[in-house]
Write a protein that holds these residues in place. Structure first.
Motif, PDB file in Angstrom:
ATOM      1  N   LEU A   1       0.830  -1.209   0.000  1.00 49.96           N
ATOM      2  CA  LEU A   1       0.000   0.000   0.000  1.00 49.96           C
ATOM      3  C   LEU A   1       0.863   1.257   0.000  1.00 49.96           C
ATOM      4  CD1 LEU A   1      -2.864  -0.891   2.535  1.00 49.96           C
ATOM      5  CD2 LEU A   1      -2.987  -0.864   0.041  1.00 49.96           C
ATOM      6  N   LEU A   2       1.968   1.222   0.731  1.00 47.33           N
ATOM      7  CA  LEU A   2       2.863   2.380   0.787  1.00 47.33           C
ATOM      8  C   LEU A   2       3.645   2.554  -0.506  1.00 47.33           C
ATOM      9  CD1 LEU A   2       4.163   1.806   4.405  1.00 47.33           C
ATOM     10  CD2 LEU A   2       2.865   3.810   3.675  1.00 47.33           C
ATOM     11  N   ASP A   3       4.134   1.447  -1.062  1.00 49.51           N
ATOM     12  CA  ASP A   3       4.967   1.516  -2.264  1.00 49.51           C
ATOM     13  C   ASP A   3       4.164   1.884  -3.504  1.00 49.51           C
ATOM     14  OD1 ASP A   3       7.088   0.815  -0.691  1.00 49.51           O
ATOM     15  OD2 ASP A   3       7.194  -1.269  -1.376  1.00 49.51           O
ATOM     16  N   LYS A   4       2.972   1.335  -3.622  1.00 49.26           N
ATOM     17  CA  LYS A   4       2.162   1.541  -4.829  1.00 49.26           C
ATOM     18  C   LYS A   4       1.037   2.549  -4.618  1.00 49.26           C
ATOM     19  CE  LYS A   4       4.207  -1.649  -7.372  1.00 49.26           C
ATOM     20  NZ  LYS A   4       4.945  -1.305  -8.615  1.00 49.26           N
ATOM     21  N   GLY A   5       0.905   3.038  -3.385  1.00 49.07           N
ATOM     22  CA  GLY A   5      -0.290   3.814  -3.066  1.00 49.07           C
ATOM     23  C   GLY A   5      -0.038   5.226  -2.617  1.00 49.07           C
ATOM     24  N   GLY A   6      -1.161   5.905  -2.399  1.00 50.56           N
ATOM     25  CA  GLY A   6      -1.162   7.270  -1.901  1.00 50.56           C
ATOM     26  C   GLY A   6      -2.607   7.707  -1.721  1.00 50.56           C
ATOM     27  N   LEU A   7      -2.792   8.933  -1.278  1.00 44.66           N
ATOM     28  CA  LEU A   7      -4.154   9.434  -1.071  1.00 44.66           C
ATOM     29  C   LEU A   7      -4.819   9.863  -2.368  1.00 44.66           C
ATOM     30  CD1 LEU A   7      -3.816  11.427   2.262  1.00 44.66           C
ATOM     31  CD2 LEU A   7      -5.186   9.383   1.867  1.00 44.66           C
ATOM     32  N   TYR A   8      -4.006  10.216  -3.367  1.00 44.52           N
ATOM     33  CA  TYR A   8      -4.586  10.553  -4.668  1.00 44.52           C
ATOM     34  C   TYR A   8      -3.549  10.283  -5.750  1.00 44.52           C
ATOM     35  CZ  TYR A   8      -1.815  14.896  -4.800  1.00 44.52           C
ATOM     36  OH  TYR A   8      -0.787  15.803  -4.825  1.00 44.52           O
TER      37      TYR A   8
ATOM     38  N   LEU B   1      -3.989  19.750   1.535  1.00 42.29           N
ATOM     39  CA  LEU B   1      -4.516  18.897   2.605  1.00 42.29           C
ATOM     40  C   LEU B   1      -4.174  17.438   2.317  1.00 42.29           C
ATOM     41  CD1 LEU B   1      -6.254  18.373   5.147  1.00 42.29           C
ATOM     42  CD2 LEU B   1      -8.248  18.304   3.630  1.00 42.29           C
ATOM     43  N   TYR B   2      -4.418  17.006   1.089  1.00 37.60           N
ATOM     44  CA  TYR B   2      -4.078  15.640   0.715  1.00 37.60           C
ATOM     45  C   TYR B   2      -2.581  15.376   0.918  1.00 37.60           C
ATOM     46  CZ  TYR B   2      -8.339  13.608  -1.311  1.00 37.60           C
ATOM     47  OH  TYR B   2      -9.572  13.038  -1.486  1.00 37.60           O
ATOM     48  N   ASP B   3      -1.768  16.319   0.495  1.00 35.69           N
ATOM     49  CA  ASP B   3      -0.313  16.126   0.567  1.00 35.69           C
ATOM     50  C   ASP B   3       0.183  16.027   2.011  1.00 35.69           C
ATOM     51  OD1 ASP B   3       0.001  16.099  -2.173  1.00 35.69           O
ATOM     52  OD2 ASP B   3       0.418  18.245  -2.330  1.00 35.69           O
ATOM     53  N   ILE B   4      -0.327  16.908   2.900  1.00 34.29           N
ATOM     54  CA  ILE B   4       0.158  16.877   4.286  1.00 34.29           C
ATOM     55  C   ILE B   4      -0.314  15.619   5.005  1.00 34.29           C
ATOM     56  CG2 ILE B   4      -1.735  18.218   5.355  1.00 34.29           C
ATOM     57  CD1 ILE B   4       2.044  18.351   6.231  1.00 34.29           C
ATOM     58  N   LEU B   5      -1.545  15.184   4.723  1.00 32.55           N
ATOM     59  CA  LEU B   5      -2.033  13.956   5.354  1.00 32.55           C
ATOM     60  C   LEU B   5      -1.209  12.752   4.912  1.00 32.55           C
ATOM     61  CD1 LEU B   5      -5.916  14.483   5.158  1.00 32.55           C
ATOM     62  CD2 LEU B   5      -4.488  14.560   7.207  1.00 32.55           C
ATOM     63  N   GLU B   6      -0.886  12.692   3.625  1.00 30.14           N
ATOM     64  CA  GLU B   6      -0.075  11.569   3.150  1.00 30.14           C
ATOM     65  C   GLU B   6       1.316  11.598   3.764  1.00 30.14           C
ATOM     66  OE1 GLU B   6       1.642   9.635  -0.978  1.00 30.14           O
ATOM     67  OE2 GLU B   6      -0.342  10.546  -0.992  1.00 30.14           O
ATOM     68  N   THR B   7       1.859  12.804   3.938  1.00 32.25           N
ATOM     69  CA  THR B   7       3.171  12.940   4.579  1.00 32.25           C
ATOM     70  C   THR B   7       3.147  12.351   5.985  1.00 32.25           C
ATOM     71  OG1 THR B   7       3.683  14.945   3.328  1.00 32.25           O
ATOM     72  CG2 THR B   7       4.903  14.591   5.359  1.00 32.25           C
ATOM     73  N   TYR B   8       2.083  12.657   6.749  1.00 30.59           N
ATOM     74  CA  TYR B   8       1.988  12.126   8.111  1.00 30.59           C
ATOM     75  C   TYR B   8       1.773  10.620   8.122  1.00 30.59           C
ATOM     76  CZ  TYR B   8       2.259  16.471  10.747  1.00 30.59           C
ATOM     77  OH  TYR B   8       2.718  17.619  11.327  1.00 30.59           O
ATOM     78  N   VAL B   9       1.027  10.088   7.142  1.00 28.45           N
ATOM     79  CA  VAL B   9       0.844   8.638   7.060  1.00 28.45           C
ATOM     80  C   VAL B   9       2.205   7.956   6.914  1.00 28.45           C
ATOM     81  CG1 VAL B   9      -0.042   6.750   5.632  1.00 28.45           C
ATOM     82  CG2 VAL B   9      -1.512   8.706   6.147  1.00 28.45           C
ATOM     83  N   ARG B  10       3.032   8.488   6.047  1.00 30.98           N
ATOM     84  CA  ARG B  10       4.345   7.871   5.817  1.00 30.98           C
ATOM     85  C   ARG B  10       5.253   8.021   7.038  1.00 30.98           C
ATOM     86  NH1 ARG B  10       4.399   5.946   0.828  1.00 30.98           N
ATOM     87  NH2 ARG B  10       2.881   6.808  -0.640  1.00 30.98           N
ATOM     88  N   ARG B  11       5.091   9.125   7.769  1.00 32.06           N
ATOM     89  CA  ARG B  11       5.866   9.284   9.001  1.00 32.06           C
ATOM     90  C   ARG B  11       5.509   8.203  10.022  1.00 32.06           C
ATOM     91  NH1 ARG B  11       5.516  15.874   9.919  1.00 32.06           N
ATOM     92  NH2 ARG B  11       6.448  16.429   7.905  1.00 32.06           N
ATOM     93  N   ALA B  12       4.253   7.774  10.024  1.00 29.30           N
ATOM     94  CA  ALA B  12       3.832   6.721  10.960  1.00 29.30           C
ATOM     95  C   ALA B  12       4.660   5.458  10.764  1.00 29.30           C
ATOM     96  CB  ALA B  12       2.355   6.414  10.769  1.00 29.30           C
ATOM     97  N   PHE B  13       5.087   5.211   9.536  1.00 28.75           N
ATOM     98  CA  PHE B  13       5.847   3.998   9.233  1.00 28.75           C
ATOM     99  C   PHE B  13       7.359   4.221   9.248  1.00 28.75           C
ATOM    100  CE2 PHE B  13       1.682   2.991   7.648  1.00 28.75           C
ATOM    101  CZ  PHE B  13       1.566   1.614   7.836  1.00 28.75           C
ATOM    102  N   PHE B  14       7.788   5.433   8.889  1.00 29.11           N
ATOM    103  CA  PHE B  14       9.221   5.614   8.631  1.00 29.11           C
ATOM    104  C   PHE B  14       9.928   6.647   9.504  1.00 29.11           C
ATOM    105  CE2 PHE B  14       7.342   4.460   4.379  1.00 29.11           C
ATOM    106  CZ  PHE B  14       7.772   3.130   4.420  1.00 29.11           C
ATOM    107  N   ALA B  15       9.194   7.482  10.241  1.00 32.49           N
ATOM    108  CA  ALA B  15       9.850   8.545  11.022  1.00 32.49           C
ATOM    109  C   ALA B  15      10.737   7.963  12.112  1.00 32.49           C
ATOM    110  CB  ALA B  15       8.809   9.474  11.627  1.00 32.49           C
ATOM    111  N   VAL B  16      11.890   8.575  12.308  1.00 32.91           N
ATOM    112  CA  VAL B  16      12.804   8.174  13.383  1.00 32.91           C
ATOM    113  C   VAL B  16      12.399   8.863  14.677  1.00 32.91           C
ATOM    114  CG1 VAL B  16      15.200   8.210  14.156  1.00 32.91           C
ATOM    115  CG2 VAL B  16      14.674   7.773  11.733  1.00 32.91           C
ATOM    116  N   ASP B  17      11.992  10.123  14.575  1.00 31.06           N
ATOM    117  CA  ASP B  17      11.548  10.890  15.732  1.00 31.06           C
ATOM    118  C   ASP B  17      10.241  10.307  16.274  1.00 31.06           C
ATOM    119  OD1 ASP B  17       9.770  13.210  16.870  1.00 31.06           O
ATOM    120  OD2 ASP B  17      11.825  13.938  17.058  1.00 31.06           O
TER     121      ASP B  17
ATOM    122  N   PHE C   1      -7.503   9.675  12.503  1.00 32.48           N
ATOM    123  CA  PHE C   1      -8.187  10.900  12.081  1.00 32.48           C
ATOM    124  C   PHE C   1      -8.738  10.723  10.661  1.00 32.48           C
ATOM    125  CE2 PHE C   1      -7.975  14.839   9.642  1.00 32.48           C
ATOM    126  CZ  PHE C   1      -8.666  15.745  10.437  1.00 32.48           C
ATOM    127  N   ILE C   2      -7.907  10.179   9.753  1.00 30.34           N
ATOM    128  CA  ILE C   2      -8.345   9.977   8.366  1.00 30.34           C
ATOM    129  C   ILE C   2      -9.499   8.985   8.307  1.00 30.34           C
ATOM    130  CG2 ILE C   2      -7.633   9.127   6.091  1.00 30.34           C
ATOM    131  CD1 ILE C   2      -4.796  10.113   6.734  1.00 30.34           C
TER     132      ILE C   2
END
Length: 651
Positions: free
Chosen positions: A397-404, A440-456, A469-470
């Motif tokens: 889903l992450l590799d092939k997907g996105g919000l739009y 809005l779409y772009d920032i939400l997708e950014t946060y989704v990816r942070r859930a999986f990949f963020a170090v912080d 939230f989504i």
């Protein structure tokens, strides 16, 4: 020549080290631009209905049957065409049936092989030989290429092809070869697959769908709200985990978790039987449980209630932690009067409750988990996080997907674009900043990816919580309703409280000015672009049309999910975009694979042209064509650099 340009051309020269090789590539790319564009296949809201999905994937929403009609016209009867189509969809199963009734199998093999070869030739004709070669099955690549390629040097072509076909039959490889040809046709008939969300929940086989997509040759996925909640569960967001568990139990789909993903449900079952042993949990009946015995139903209902209460507590904690979500009206446990057995909703109205047994709620701290509930959710979190198969599916889903997705002039997404009632873009607050439309779409997708990949850890936690939230927020572009009335549906009889009102987007879809503005927001042409989305089932039985705003908007959720088919009147819409235009298919309910094979029944019931082009679209008219032109221009610059002596050939 600028240094940066020269450096880039030197890198390109490593791929094309001579004038001859660069020239050949230019000729190859230029020829590709003049081929017909590949067929795109759009599907949405699969909701775990694997068999129906698999059939529509096999038949390409009617694309296979169209190829058969193109090849044979009136030279084959309708019954022969249906038999050939069914053979292409299910080659192994169909041949097993044929062998029971056919007396001369050798003759049948020969006729069938020739028919499949002709369909294969036509299907492959819109691709380069290189692309077809990559799609060929390894075992038969050379032979199939010989059979589907015109050979000018062969004088007696009929004898040449006859000798190959006869040899295939004589050495006992006819059945394997037929299967290889059928699967090649299935692959070539659709160049690219778009899945517009909601693979998960409701039906019994989302894990099978994901397995199939893992091996699909070319696809993209726009996440749906039901996919996002599973993504949240996979990354350990506890409210999402509770939601996934509750949905699976409610629809009688524990097999998905236990057998499909190996997630042990014993901790929840043990807890539920202990805490709710004397509670019939009648408000928590499950759907689609006709195959369950009395004990299974009783256990299921207790588990259903147990995880629902855990979910409401976890959601309450999350909402209190994120006041900026503005979802306080969804915190309802503290609004229960345990003495009177009523609940007062945010509108101030008091309602009697259908269930008043709450042994795990501390009324002074209603959103706190008990020690037993905490143990259950901790063990479930560990199970979800450590499930290798689930993590692989989420990575797809992450590799092939996105919000739009913007693809060949069309805007693809699952749900909606948040709008105000006047049609203007609605501003949504995300962690202290306001966003609207594409941002809005772009920032939400950014946060989704942070859930999986963020170090912080703080950023990762924000990403995890944004997944919930989504899933549930009225401000989410994937939900798009004023509230999610899960609590009310369980505990309040008055159906007025169950209503979920759709956002402004859905009743403004016929407003051409609004739709044009949305297309422009995503840098698309209002004259030629389309919005394609799913999420809200189209009620064809009530006369509702999936095509809106003079064809600029196409909603393709027609109800793959069996639970929706009573209200939609059909079993799903799919869309095909080929070189001739956009074609919408409405599908009849799929009965079974066995019926499809034995009765040769195909589920495409109605095909409607949404947008027909007078001039056939070529690869040069697509996004791929744009990229190829850019590469041709770069190669022309490389040729110029060779000829002017800026770069030396490496022969």
């Amino acid at each position: 020549m600028k240094k940066a340009e020269l450096r880039y051309l030197q890198r390109l020269a490593e791929l094309y080290p001579t004038i001859g090789k660069a020239s050949t590539e230019i000729i190859n790319l230029q020829s590709i631009l003049n081929l017909p564009k590949g067929t795109e296949h759009f599907m949405s809201d699969l909701h775990g209905e694997y068999e129906a999905f698999s059939h529509v994937l096999r038949n390409g929403s009617g694309a296979v049957r169209k190829k058969i009609d193109d090849v044979f016209g009136h030279t084959l009867s309708n019954s022969d065409k249906k038999a050939l189509a069914t053979l292409i969809y299910y080659p192994k199963e169909k041949m097993q049936l044929v062998k029971k009734t056919e007396e001369d199998m050798e003759n049948w093999y020969k006729i069938t092989l020739y028919r499949l070869i002709e369909v294969c030739k036509t299907t492959a004709s819109k691709y380069t030989r290189s692309k077809v070669r990559k799609a060929l099955p390894a075992d038969y690549a050379y032979v199939i290429e010989e059979l589907i390629t015109e050979k000018a040097e062969v004088l007696d072509k009929e004898a040449y092809y006859d000798s190959i076909v006869n040899t295939i039959i004589q050495i006992g490889r006819a059945e394997n070869f037929i299967i290889a040809l059928a699967e090649l046709i299935q692959r070539l008939v659709v160049d690219h697959l778009h899945i517009l969300g909601d693979i998960f929940d409701r039906g019994p086989g989302p894990h099978f769908i994901m397995d199939r997509l893992m091996n699909y040759h070319s696809l993209d996925i726009q996440w749906g709200n039901h996919d996002v909640v599973w993504m949240g569960a996979a990354v350990g967001q506890r409210a999402c985990i509770a939601t996934v568990l509750r949905n699976s139990i409610r629809y009688g789909n524990l097999d998905i978790l236990e057998d499909g993903y190996g997630i042990n449900m014993l901790p929840l079952a043990t807890f539920a039987m202990e805490v709710y042993k004397d509670d019939p949990c009648n408000a928590f009946e499950m759907k689609g449980t006709s195959n369950y015995n009395a004990l299974e139903k009783e256990l299921g209902q207790k588990m259903h209630k147990a995880i629902s209460i855990i979910q409401f507590k976890l959601e309450g904690q999350l909402i209190h932690r994120h006041r900026e979500f503005h979802m306080e009206d969804r915190c309802l446990l503290h609004r229960i009067d345990p003495v009177k057995g009523t609940v007062t909703l945010s509108d101030g109205k008091e309602y009697p409750m259908l269930d008043t047994e709450f042994p795990t709620i501390d009324w002074k701290h209603p959103y706190e988990l008990t020690a037993g509930e905490r143990d259950v959710i901790e063990r479930m979190e560990t199970a979800f996080r450590n499930c290798e198969k689930l993590q692989k599916h989420m990575r797809l889903l992450l590799d092939k997907g996105g919000l739009y997705k913007i693809y060949n002039g069309n805007l693809l997404f699952h749900g909606c674009i948040p709008l105000n009632e006047d049609g203007s873009l609605k501003e949504i607050q995300i962690y202290g900043k306001k966003y609207k439309g594409r941002e809005l779409y772009d920032i939400l997708e950014t946060y989704v990816r942070r859930a999986f990949f963020a170090v912080d850890s703080m950023e990762q936690r924000k990403g995890m919580d944004i997944l919930w939230f989504i899933w549930a927020s009225p401000s989410s572009p994937l939900f798009g309703k004023d509230k999610m009335t899960t609590f009310e549906r369980y505990f309040i009889a008055d159906k007025e409280t169950h209503k979920e009102t759709k956002g402004a987007y859905y009743h403004l879809l016929e407003d051409e000015k609004v739709v044009d503005t949305l297309l422009q927001e995503f840098d698309l042409s209002p004259e030629h672009g389309h919005i394609i989305n799913g999420h809200v089932p189209v009620h064809q039985g009530e006369g509702e049309s999936p095509v809106k705003c003079n064809g600029k908007v196409i909603v393709i959720d027609g109800g793959f999910c069996k639970a929706y088919q009573k209200v939609t009147g059909i079993a799903g819409y799919t869309l095909i975009y080929n070189s001739y235009g956009l074609i919408l298919s409405a599908h009849e309910p799929f009965t079974s694979k066995e019926d499809a094979v034995s009765k040769e029944s195909d589920i495409v019931s109605n095909r409607v042209s949404v947008h027909y082009t007078s001039k056939r679209r070529l690869v040069g008219d697509t996004d791929t064509g744009k990229a190829l032109r850019e590469r041709i221009e770069e190669l022309m610059q490389l040729l110029d650099a060779y000829r002017k002596g800026y770069i030396k050939e490496k022969k």
